[in-house]
Design a protein around this motif. Structure first.
Motif, PDB file in Angstrom:
ATOM      1  N   ILE A  49       1.139   0.132  12.927  1.00 41.62           N
ATOM      2  CA  ILE A  49       2.003   0.033  14.114  1.00 41.62           C
ATOM      3  C   ILE A  49       1.437  -0.987  15.102  1.00 41.62           C
ATOM      4  CG2 ILE A  49       2.836   1.282  16.149  1.00 41.62           C
ATOM      5  CD1 ILE A  49       2.966   3.799  14.320  1.00 41.62           C
ATOM      6  N   THR A  68       3.333  -4.629  15.529  1.00 40.70           N
ATOM      7  CA  THR A  68       3.923  -4.928  16.838  1.00 40.70           C
ATOM      8  C   THR A  68       3.368  -6.227  17.411  1.00 40.70           C
ATOM      9  OG1 THR A  68       4.181  -2.558  17.272  1.00 40.70           O
ATOM     10  CG2 THR A  68       4.307  -4.039  19.162  1.00 40.70           C
ATOM     11  N   SER A 120       7.380  -7.463   8.675  1.00 44.90           N
ATOM     12  CA  SER A 120       6.920  -6.069   8.702  1.00 44.90           C
ATOM     13  C   SER A 120       6.353  -5.654   7.346  1.00 44.90           C
ATOM     14  CB  SER A 120       8.070  -5.130   9.090  1.00 44.90           C
ATOM     15  OG  SER A 120       8.541  -5.418  10.393  1.00 44.90           O
ATOM     16  N   CYS A 180       2.468  -4.493   6.515  1.00 46.06           N
ATOM     17  CA  CYS A 180       2.119  -3.211   5.881  1.00 46.06           C
ATOM     18  C   CYS A 180       1.178  -3.437   4.690  1.00 46.06           C
ATOM     19  CB  CYS A 180       3.383  -2.496   5.406  1.00 46.06           C
ATOM     20  SG  CYS A 180       4.344  -1.730   6.726  1.00 46.06           S
TER      21      CYS A 180
END
Length: 269
Positions: free
Chosen positions: A110, A114, A144, A148
């Motif tokens: 996260i 971000t 994203s 990950c």
């Protein structure tokens, strides 16, 4: 005992942030140059080799100016916050005797996602050729997924692989196994994540083109960009990850060994 442990938490959290900031500051100049060069190459603004050369000339000729640029602060912010999140989660989990794998993955993902997407949005606007505009949803999704993969390979997989290497006798020292795994995993995952990164950039730079044109772009730029990102991710999560861990361990030993010596000395007065 529990009260004594709880009283150590503010110091340990301070060490967590100090280690993160130190490691991030050390690796951010190199990462800034590489990220900027990849984006300039993908947009057609500059050739990759030329952009890298110009970046390093700027760094070594005017380092005091380089570290005050918005690009440097964006990169430093990404890695200082990501390392800090990983360190703090480790510290909190150790006090609660909790498994740290899932919280670390979620927390660092996260945080990194971000800050990294914000950085990519800013870099794409700063160093691209098209007029500044909003990132397409597809670019957000690809960035994203890339993050990950990178986070899992940087903060979760190394400890698992290090234990496996050590248990199989590949390395005689667990610390060596840790360092090797920390260098290997983030670099290896670039073979998979690099196409996601390039496609996200291409969706921003060239809207409304055919997918065959995009695949040609990926084929043309995959090898050199992957090699460059491996060279970039080495400092970011390899050297930076090792540095973050070592600084945290050494400063913790220094602070808490001194504190223990003080306690023993007081007891013998």
């Amino acid at each position: 005992m529990q009260k004594d442990k709880a009283s150590d938490i503010p110091k340990r959290l301070g060490i967590d942030v100090f280690a993160a900031a130190s490691a991030a500051f050390a690796v951010s100049p190199f990462i800034t140059i590489v990220d900027r060069s990849i984006i300039e190459n993908a947009s057609g603004r500059n050739k990759l080799g030329t952009a890298l050369k110009q970046g390093f000339i700027e760094l070594f000729s005017r380092p005091h100016r380089f570290v005050r640029t918005p690009a440097f602060f964006l990169i430093f912010g990404v890695y200082c916050s990501t390392y800090s999140a990983a360190n703090i989660i480790d510290t909190v989990c150790s006090y609660g005797d909790w498994d740290n794998q899932t919280p670390k993955f979620l927390g660092t993902t996260i945080t990194n996602m971000t800050t990294c997407i914000y950085k990519d949005r800013a870099f794409t606007r700063m160093f691209g050729m098209v007029a500044p505009k909003g990132l397409p949803l597809g670019s957000y999704g690809l960035f994203s997924a890339r993050d990950c993969l990178t986070i899992s390979a940087s903060f979760n997989l190394p400890s698992v692989l290090a234990r496996e290497f050590y248990d199989r006798g590949i390395f005689s020292s667990f610390e060596v196994s840790q360092n090797f795994s920390q260098m290997l995993c983030p670099a290896a995952v670039q073979l998979i994540s690099c196409p996601l990164h390039l496609l996200g950039l291409d969706l921003y730079n060239r809207s409304g083109i055919s997918w065959s044109s995009r695949f040609n772009f990926l084929a043309k730029n995959y090898f050199k960009t992957t090699i460059t990102r491996i060279a970039r991710i080495g400092p970011a999560f390899g050297i930076g990850g090792v540095g973050n861990r070592v600084i945290k361990e050494r400063v913790s030993e220094l602070v808490f060994d001194r504190q223990q010596v003080g306690v023993v000395a007081t007891a013998f007065k």
